[in-house]
Design a protein around this motif. Structure first.
Motif, PDB file in Angstrom:
ATOM      1  N   THR A  28       0.833  -1.200   0.000  1.00 23.87           N
ATOM      2  CA  THR A  28       0.000   0.000   0.000  1.00 23.87           C
ATOM      3  C   THR A  28       0.863   1.244   0.000  1.00 23.87           C
ATOM      4  O   THR A  28       1.974   1.241   0.566  1.00 23.87           O
ATOM      5  N   ASN A  66      -7.158   4.607   4.128  1.00 27.57           N
ATOM      6  CA  ASN A  66      -6.569   3.278   3.992  1.00 27.57           C
ATOM      7  C   ASN A  66      -5.054   3.415   3.817  1.00 27.57           C
ATOM      8  O   ASN A  66      -4.592   4.204   2.985  1.00 27.57           O
ATOM      9  N   ASN A 212      -8.021  -4.658  -1.930  1.00 26.55           N
ATOM     10  CA  ASN A 212      -9.100  -3.977  -1.208  1.00 26.55           C
ATOM     11  C   ASN A 212      -9.060  -2.490  -1.501  1.00 26.55           C
ATOM     12  O   ASN A 212      -8.096  -1.805  -1.187  1.00 26.55           O
ATOM     13  N   LEU A 213     -10.145  -2.000  -2.127  1.00 22.17           N
ATOM     14  CA  LEU A 213     -10.273  -0.565  -2.378  1.00 22.17           C
ATOM     15  C   LEU A 213     -11.441   0.021  -1.600  1.00 22.17           C
ATOM     16  O   LEU A 213     -11.825   1.165  -1.811  1.00 22.17           O
ATOM     17  N   GLU A 238      -5.736  -0.245  -1.398  1.00 22.01           N
ATOM     18  CA  GLU A 238      -5.833   0.996  -2.148  1.00 22.01           C
ATOM     19  C   GLU A 238      -6.644   2.023  -1.349  1.00 22.01           C
ATOM     20  O   GLU A 238      -7.505   1.654  -0.546  1.00 22.01           O
ATOM     21  N   GLY A 240      -8.940   3.960  -2.475  1.00 21.59           N
ATOM     22  CA  GLY A 240     -10.320   4.039  -2.943  1.00 21.59           C
ATOM     23  C   GLY A 240     -10.394   3.668  -4.410  1.00 21.59           C
ATOM     24  O   GLY A 240      -9.468   3.091  -4.982  1.00 21.59           O
ATOM     25  N   PHE A 241     -11.507   4.068  -5.032  1.00 21.86           N
ATOM     26  CA  PHE A 241     -11.752   3.714  -6.432  1.00 21.86           C
ATOM     27  C   PHE A 241     -11.970   4.962  -7.276  1.00 21.86           C
ATOM     28  O   PHE A 241     -12.819   5.018  -8.129  1.00 21.86           O
ATOM     29  N   ILE A 247      -6.677   1.129 -10.720  1.00 21.25           N
ATOM     30  CA  ILE A 247      -7.050  -0.172 -10.164  1.00 21.25           C
ATOM     31  C   ILE A 247      -6.739  -1.280 -11.166  1.00 21.25           C
ATOM     32  O   ILE A 247      -6.207  -2.343 -10.802  1.00 21.25           O
ATOM     33  N   ARG A 250      -3.149  -1.897 -11.051  1.00 19.79           N
ATOM     34  CA  ARG A 250      -2.743  -2.578  -9.822  1.00 19.79           C
ATOM     35  C   ARG A 250      -3.057  -4.076  -9.889  1.00 19.79           C
ATOM     36  O   ARG A 250      -2.266  -4.906  -9.442  1.00 19.79           O
TER      37      ARG A 250
END
Length: 534
Positions: A28, A66, A212-213, A238, A240-241, A247, A250
């Protein structure tokens, strides 16, 4: 230190540090932490919290994006004997103050970039006791207590605080129909049982790389971390989105094998997909919960993730997860959310408490070791949700959601019997949004409803009537909402009406509103002061 196998949530970290050692636990923010490194940081912070006065059972609010510091803070709290309370970083100052006061949090772990929310929230708490604030990346010259100034120079286990499996592990706040969030109390036993059940039916192993976002404040997001740590797998975390392209990159760069999402995420990815663009063959499992996964999305997901099992699931914070549909049943039962998760039981009752048979619609009830122990400081609301079961001492969760069940035990969601809107995977209290709308100068009346939406699950629609002479419009109302509410609570649609329909007793008739149409674009007419509405 000797520990029983997965008696407490943090035992998963101890075991994975022992067995997996230098394997990547967390990827992360450009950082890569092994299980040994994660455990060392968590132990050092745990000892620092204990030295600063944290007692077993104290609530620790974790208000962070996060990232590494949030993950370390979560496990440090458990190792120190505290109760984790992760707060969504989108939360505004007034709500943060409420959560801190309601929970009686002794510590607040945050980030300097969130001072704009934290400091006003702490001011609002006066004269109530304020939690001890620790800022992970603050400036000691400014007077901040930071992780680096707080942590002792050496590592080592801070010692056993005496936590047992039935002690509280977390307070997870969820919106309620009264407008005030409720703190769902879950024990270490609740969490460790649920983890075992999830890992069993998801068929996951230690070689997973879980993306995990979702916010760690959202239990769906938190459990991605807990599953990865318990498995000795890797979590790719992550913030967020916001940027789908990031994403996608990733997933490929990190060879992600498990992709948990909600319909808004899936529809965004599918909108970018092209026939000539490769999918994501590394992904072996795709999970969906929060909002219902529309059957129309499934073929697209199968093309996007050609090697993945796709799990449709249903749950609520009060027991984390209720049921899941085996991927092999997707085509045969496209509308079902499946059967009870392993080790639990579900059944339907009518409003009078009578058991119902196959094909009948009734209120879903859940029993098992995953059911919460209650709402924090709210015995009356707890009594509304937890009922006596058929067996002595048995407690059953009454979900207040309407389902039907077929002859083979498969569940089909019919609707909610309360007023909660489920949008973007989050519970939204209409009352909470209405309270903000009523506080906007120029707004006379407001009512908020959820309307079906294929991507959001439910979209939030606000019906608003204006005070005489008011000239504010939808844009000003939306801006005021954005200033007071988390992003997922801001109405997607604002409908201005001259009047809102009411019953003889003065209550707004929300069912009538759903059929209402916008008036012409000219300013809405107003009833002159002193006259009665038609």
């Amino acid at each position: 230190m000797a520990r029983h196998h997965h008696r407490l949530v943090q035992d998963g970290l101890y075991e994975s540090a022992r067995l997996a050692g230098r394997k990547e636990a967390l990827v992360t923010e450009g950082a890569r932490l092994s299980f040994v490194e994660l455990l060392d940081r968590a132990q050092r912070l745990a000892r620092a919290l204990r030295d600063r006065g944290l007692e077993p059972g104290d609530r620790v609010a974790i208000f962070m994006d996060n990232g590494v510091d949030a993950v370390v803070s979560i496990y440090a709290t458990w190792i120190a004997g505290g109760v984790v309370m992760v707060v969504n970083p989108q939360t505004k100052a007034r709500k943060l103050a409420y959560l801190l006061a309601d929970s009686g949090a002794r510590f607040l772990l945050s980030q300097s970039k969130l001072h704009r929310v934290v400091l006003p929230a702490l001011e609002e708490l006066q004269p109530s006791p304020r939690p001890f604030l620790v800022v992970s990346d603050g400036d000691p010259r400014r007077g901040d207590t930071t992780f680096e100034t707080l942590l002792p120079g050496t590592g080592g286990d801070p010692g056993d605080p005496g936590t047992v499996a039935t002690d509280l592990a977390a307070l997870i706040y969820t919106s309620g129909s009264t407008g005030e969030p409720k703190g769902v109390m879950v024990t270490h036993q609740n969490v460790t049982f649920t983890l075992g059940s999830l890992l069993e039916y998801l068929r996951l192993g230690s070689d997973e790389r879980i993306l995990n976002l979702l916010p760690l404040a959202f239990d769906y997001g938190l459990y991605q971390l807990l599953m990865a740590v318990r498995l000795g797998a890797t979590l790719v975390l992550e913030p967020g989105f916001e940027y789908p392209a990031v994403i996608e990159q990733r997933i490929r760069e990190e060879a992600v094998t498990v992709f948990p999402g909600v319909p808004t995420v899936f529809t965004s990815l599918l909108a970018r997909a092209r026939e000539d663009k490769p999918g994501f063959p590394s992904v072996r499992a795709v999970t969906n919960t929060a909002a219902a996964l529309a059957p129309d999305l499934v073929p697209g997901l199968q093309r996007l993730f050609p090697n993945a099992l796709i799990f449709r699931m249903y749950g609520l914070t009060e027991c984390k997860r209720v049921c899941y549909l085996e991927p092999e049943e997707l085509a045969a039962r496209p509308e079902s959310v499946g059967k009870a998760i392993p080790g639990t039981q579900v059944f339907l009752r009518d409003p009078q408490g009578r058991s119902l048979g196959p094909g009948e619609t009734g209120i879903l009830h859940v029993r098992g070791p995953h059911v919460m122990v209650g709402y924090w400081n709210q015995p009356e609301k707890t009594a509304e949700m937890l009922r006596s079961g058929r067996h002595p001492g048995d407690r059953v969760l009454c979900t207040h959601d309407l389902f039907r069940m077929d002859g083979e035990g498969y569940l089909y969601f019919v609707g909610r019997s309360d007023d909660i809107i489920k949008s973007r995977g989050e519970k939204v209290s209409p009352v909470e949004v209405e309270n903000v709308l009523h506080g906007i100068p120029g707004v006379r009346d407001a009512a908020v409803v959820g309307v079906p939406d294929p991507a959001l699950g439910e979209a939030i629609r606000a019906y608003v009537s204006l005070a005489p002479g008011s000239r504010i419009g939808e844009r000003e109302i939306r801006r005021a909402c954005q200033a007071r509410l988390e992003g997922f609570m801001v109405p997607q649609e604002i409908v201005l009406l001259p009047e809102l329909p009411r019953t003889d007793t003065g209550k707004i008739r929300k069912l009538d509103l759903l059929g209402a149409r916008r008036p012409d674009p000219s300013p809405p007419p107003h009833t002159p002061a002193g006259s009665e509405a038609p």
